[in-house]
Design an enzyme around this catalytic site. Structure first.
Site, PDB file in Angstrom:
ATOM      1  N   HIS A  21       2.999 -76.448  11.104  1.00 11.65           N
ATOM      2  CA  HIS A  21       1.890 -77.413  11.079  1.00 11.65           C
ATOM      3  C   HIS A  21       2.137 -78.570  12.035  1.00 11.65           C
ATOM      4  O   HIS A  21       1.194 -79.115  12.621  1.00 11.65           O
ATOM      5  CB  HIS A  21       1.643 -77.904   9.646  1.00 11.65           C
ATOM      6  CG  HIS A  21       2.507 -79.042   9.202  1.00 11.65           C
ATOM      7  ND1 HIS A  21       3.774 -78.856   8.706  1.00 11.65           N
ATOM      8  CD2 HIS A  21       2.284 -80.373   9.170  1.00 11.65           C
ATOM      9  CE1 HIS A  21       4.295 -80.029   8.378  1.00 11.65           C
ATOM     10  NE2 HIS A  21       3.413 -80.971   8.654  1.00 11.65           N
TER      11      HIS A  21
ATOM     12  N   ASN B  10       6.104 -88.068   6.497  1.00  9.91           N
ATOM     13  CA  ASN B  10       5.446 -86.764   6.378  1.00  9.91           C
ATOM     14  C   ASN B  10       6.517 -85.698   6.180  1.00  9.91           C
ATOM     15  O   ASN B  10       7.701 -85.944   6.397  1.00  9.91           O
ATOM     16  CB  ASN B  10       4.641 -86.460   7.642  1.00  9.91           C
ATOM     17  CG  ASN B  10       3.514 -87.447   7.851  1.00  9.91           C
ATOM     18  OD1 ASN B  10       2.657 -87.615   6.996  1.00  9.91           O
ATOM     19  ND2 ASN B  10       3.528 -88.124   8.994  1.00  9.91           N
ATOM     20  N   SER B  11       6.091 -84.493   5.785  1.00  8.35           N
ATOM     21  CA  SER B  11       7.095 -83.436   5.639  1.00  8.35           C
ATOM     22  C   SER B  11       7.794 -83.190   6.970  1.00  8.35           C
ATOM     23  O   SER B  11       8.997 -82.931   7.009  1.00  8.35           O
ATOM     24  CB  SER B  11       6.474 -82.157   5.080  1.00  8.35           C
ATOM     25  OG  SER B  11       5.388 -81.734   5.861  1.00  8.35           O
ATOM     26  N   GLU B  12       7.064 -83.261   8.085  1.00  9.10           N
ATOM     27  CA  GLU B  12       7.678 -83.210   9.415  1.00  9.10           C
ATOM     28  C   GLU B  12       6.956 -84.135  10.379  1.00  9.10           C
ATOM     29  O   GLU B  12       5.755 -84.378  10.244  1.00  9.10           O
ATOM     30  CB  GLU B  12       7.673 -81.788  10.006  1.00  9.10           C
ATOM     31  CG  GLU B  12       8.820 -80.901   9.566  1.00  9.10           C
ATOM     32  CD  GLU B  12       8.488 -80.086   8.342  1.00  9.10           C
ATOM     33  OE1 GLU B  12       9.376 -79.354   7.851  1.00  9.10           O
ATOM     34  OE2 GLU B  12       7.344 -80.179   7.849  1.00  9.10           O
ATOM     35  N   THR B  13       7.705 -84.630  11.351  1.00  9.96           N
ATOM     36  CA  THR B  13       7.157 -85.350  12.498  1.00  9.96           C
ATOM     37  C   THR B  13       7.663 -84.651  13.751  1.00  9.96           C
ATOM     38  O   THR B  13       8.850 -84.304  13.845  1.00  9.96           O
ATOM     39  CB  THR B  13       7.587 -86.830  12.494  1.00  9.96           C
ATOM     40  OG1 THR B  13       7.026 -87.476  11.341  1.00  9.96           O
ATOM     41  CG2 THR B  13       7.112 -87.547  13.734  1.00  9.96           C
TER      42      THR B  13
END
Length: 303
Positions: free
Chosen positions: A79, A45-48
């Protein structure tokens, strides 16, 4: 061996496979930075977000949160914060409450509102900062790398860096059609990021056909492994401060609220509700609010 709880959460939406997906790892107390980075790369994902309790129970926060893209750790993420607190609320069946999280940009209050057995999350972001507008030379290079022309720019909107903890370049343009057809040069943007000290480029427009939506946007951050971020709390939040400080939006003191929409071009539409406190025509505290929906929950064993 240690076992961790892993969630996949879509933020800024109530519809699965829309909004912005984030990985969330709960009970990450005994994980190393290397393990966190490997899981973030695997989830892709773009961030975790990785959530763990403070080492000392006397600390003045409830949880510590670290954020990783597939390639690097970042100081904050809107997010993924929404996703992390949504997952925590679901896991522990929390009632409405406000908790404090420790991040690299400081301790931030997060409000969890329980309603109809679901949750709405409001994040107070870090201190708003606005850098001077770029000179014409840098602006032209940014515009060219994004696949835009100088004529596409909204003349009301200076191209400059805004931040509530994880900075973004703000680029206002005239047309939503142009926004949705952007094909940026990701290599050129990555090179520019090293020069200007900012990894994210948020292109937005007031050209919306929905009365309740103020802006449509897209965000690119290839320098940290994010070709395009679907719906970005750390872009829409500072956009609110940028609009007030530049007097692009005229508002009375107290509160400025708007909804930003993002993700249309990549079929991951989501909406971010932004609230900016205003005093003497200057932005103060910035908060973002979002829905979320769980996609899956699993456990992962680390050797």
């Amino acid at each position: 061996m240690k076992e961790v709880i892993v969630y996949q959460i879509d933020s800024f939406t109530k519809e699965k496979f829309k909004g912005n997906p984030a990985g969330v790892v709960l009970n990450a107390e005994n994980m190393t930075s290397e393990e966190m980075q490997l899981i973030a790369r695997e989830l892709n994902n773009s961030e975790t977000a990785f959530v763990f309790k403070p080492d000392n129970p006397k600390e003045n926060f409830d949880y510590q949160v670290r954020y990783f893209t597939p390639t690097t750790e970042v100081p904050s993420c809107g997010h993924a914060t929404i996703a992390a607190l949504y997952a925590k609320a679901q896991e522990d069946q929390l009632d409405s409450c406000t908790v404090a999280i420790h991040t690299q940009i400081g301790i931030l209050p997060i409000h969890i509102e329980r309603k109809d057995n679901d949750y709405l999350i409001t994040m107070t972001q870090g201190k708003f900062e606005l850098s001077p507008a770029f000179d014409t030379s840098i602006t032209q290079r940014i515009v060219l790398a994004l696949g835009l022309t100088m004529d596409d720019l909204d003349e009301k909107c200076p191209v400059q860096i805004a931040s509530t903890g994880h900075s973004k370049v703000m680029i206002g343009i005239k047309s939503n059609i142009i926004l949705n057809h952007l094909v940026p040069d990701l290599t050129a943007l990555t090179k520019l990021s090293k020069e200007i000290g900012c990894n994210g480029y948020f292109v937005f427009t007031f050209d919306t056909d929905e009365k309740e939506i103020l802006t449509n946007g897209r965000m690119f951050a290839p320098a940290i492994g994010i070709s395009e971020d679907p719906v970005t709390g750390n872009a829409n939040g500072p956009l609110g401060g940028y609009l007030i400080q530049n007097k692009i939006i005229e508002t009375a003191d107290e509160i400025f609220e708007f909804t930003g929409k993002q993700g249309e071009a990549i079929n991951r539409i989501g909406e971010v509700k932004v609230q900016v406190s205003v005093k003497d025509s200057q932005p103060g505290i910035i908060r973002i609010t979002g829905n979320a929906v769980g996609v899956f929950r699993t456990t992962m064993t680390l050797k």
